[in-house]
Design a protein around this motif. Sequence first.
Motif, short mmCIF file in Angstrom:
data_model
loop_
_atom_site.label_atom_id
_atom_site.label_comp_id
_atom_site.label_asym_id
_atom_site.label_seq_id
_atom_site.Cartn_x
_atom_site.Cartn_y
_atom_site.Cartn_z
N ALA A 153 -35.84 74.00 22.07
CA ALA A 153 -36.88 73.37 21.25
C ALA A 153 -38.27 73.85 21.61
N LEU A 154 -39.07 74.01 20.56
CA LEU A 154 -40.49 74.33 20.69
C LEU A 154 -41.28 73.03 20.58
N LEU A 155 -42.21 72.82 21.48
CA LEU A 155 -43.08 71.65 21.45
C LEU A 155 -44.46 72.11 21.00
N SER A 156 -45.04 71.40 20.02
CA SER A 156 -46.36 71.73 19.50
C SER A 156 -47.25 70.50 19.49
N TRP A 157 -48.55 70.75 19.59
CA TRP A 157 -49.55 69.68 19.50
C TRP A 157 -50.17 69.73 18.10
N VAL A 158 -50.04 68.63 17.36
CA VAL A 158 -50.62 68.54 16.01
C VAL A 158 -51.90 67.72 16.11
N PRO A 159 -53.06 68.34 15.83
CA PRO A 159 -54.31 67.59 15.88
C PRO A 159 -54.28 66.40 14.91
N GLY A 160 -55.00 65.35 15.28
CA GLY A 160 -55.00 64.12 14.50
C GLY A 160 -55.27 64.31 13.02
N GLU A 161 -56.20 65.21 12.68
CA GLU A 161 -56.54 65.40 11.26
C GLU A 161 -55.44 66.11 10.48
N LEU A 162 -54.43 66.64 11.18
CA LEU A 162 -53.33 67.34 10.49
C LEU A 162 -52.01 66.59 10.56
N VAL A 163 -51.99 65.41 11.17
CA VAL A 163 -50.75 64.65 11.32
C VAL A 163 -50.14 64.31 9.96
N ASP A 164 -50.94 63.85 9.01
CA ASP A 164 -50.40 63.49 7.68
C ASP A 164 -49.80 64.70 6.99
N LEU A 165 -50.47 65.84 7.08
CA LEU A 165 -49.97 67.06 6.47
C LEU A 165 -48.65 67.50 7.12
N ALA A 166 -48.59 67.46 8.43
CA ALA A 166 -47.35 67.81 9.13
C ALA A 166 -46.23 66.83 8.78
N SER A 167 -46.56 65.55 8.62
CA SER A 167 -45.56 64.55 8.24
C SER A 167 -44.93 64.88 6.89
N LYS A 168 -45.75 65.36 5.97
CA LYS A 168 -45.21 65.76 4.66
C LYS A 168 -44.24 66.93 4.79
N GLY A 169 -44.55 67.86 5.67
CA GLY A 169 -43.62 68.96 5.92
C GLY A 169 -42.33 68.50 6.54
N ILE A 170 -42.42 67.56 7.49
CA ILE A 170 -41.22 67.02 8.14
C ILE A 170 -40.34 66.32 7.11
N GLU A 171 -40.96 65.54 6.23
CA GLU A 171 -40.20 64.83 5.19
C GLU A 171 -39.53 65.79 4.23
N ALA A 172 -40.15 66.92 3.95
CA ALA A 172 -39.60 67.90 3.01
C ALA A 172 -38.56 68.81 3.65
N ASN A 173 -38.37 68.73 4.95
CA ASN A 173 -37.46 69.61 5.68
C ASN A 173 -36.04 69.08 5.60
N PRO A 174 -35.17 69.70 4.79
CA PRO A 174 -33.84 69.13 4.56
C PRO A 174 -32.90 69.16 5.76
N GLU A 175 -33.04 70.15 6.64
CA GLU A 175 -32.11 70.28 7.75
C GLU A 175 -32.51 69.50 8.99
N GLY A 176 -33.73 68.97 9.01
CA GLY A 176 -34.17 68.18 10.15
C GLY A 176 -34.45 69.00 11.39
N CYS A 177 -34.93 70.24 11.22
CA CYS A 177 -35.20 71.08 12.41
C CYS A 177 -36.60 70.85 12.96
N ILE A 178 -37.38 69.98 12.32
CA ILE A 178 -38.69 69.59 12.83
C ILE A 178 -38.79 68.06 12.82
N ALA A 179 -39.36 67.52 13.88
CA ALA A 179 -39.47 66.07 14.00
C ALA A 179 -40.58 65.73 14.99
N TRP A 180 -41.11 64.52 14.86
CA TRP A 180 -42.09 64.05 15.84
C TRP A 180 -41.39 63.85 17.17
N TYR A 181 -42.06 64.20 18.23
CA TYR A 181 -41.51 64.06 19.58
C TYR A 181 -41.53 62.59 19.98
N GLY A 182 -40.43 62.15 20.57
CA GLY A 182 -40.35 60.81 21.12
C GLY A 182 -40.14 59.71 20.20
#
Length: 173
Positions: free
Chosen positions: A144-173
Amino acid sequence: MDRARELLHGTMVESRSLLNRIRHRNYTELPNYQRGMELVSQANPVSFTSFTKRLRSHELQPSASFSGVEDFGLIVQSVISRRAALVIELSHLQTAAHQAEGRLLTYWPEENLACGGAEYASVGFFDVDNAPAWDTWVAFSGKALLSWVPGELVDLASKGIEANPEGCIAWYG
């Protein structure tokens, strides 16, 4: 994109079924995968150029993409090492005075379908391989790759996570 995500997610679930594993069936041959990819190509996403350039700096660009690579850790470590050197060079700017807000994100490259859904939904924060922008990479451990998502991009990253059908990206913890 919602329908494409549903089809691609269904394909991932179907590809993991016992019958398909016994047949050694490639998920890209499944009709729902093909239809999902067709819908993604018809979505006509907005230009990602300016956004992706801000989080994919030339100075930190990895030597290879995650597609077809076996040692993801070496790629990630090279980016982290170069960023550390740049931070030391720029430390006189006193950027540490700003408190960082954001979230940690986990990405499993080996689980990736490379469908482009997360890229489209996140307006380019994720790339076609569902990898987060390399300027956000923090560590690679296990698979697994761990990344830091800046606060102003959390909503945008969340939309990508929701659109990801295979579940290969998720919030840590």
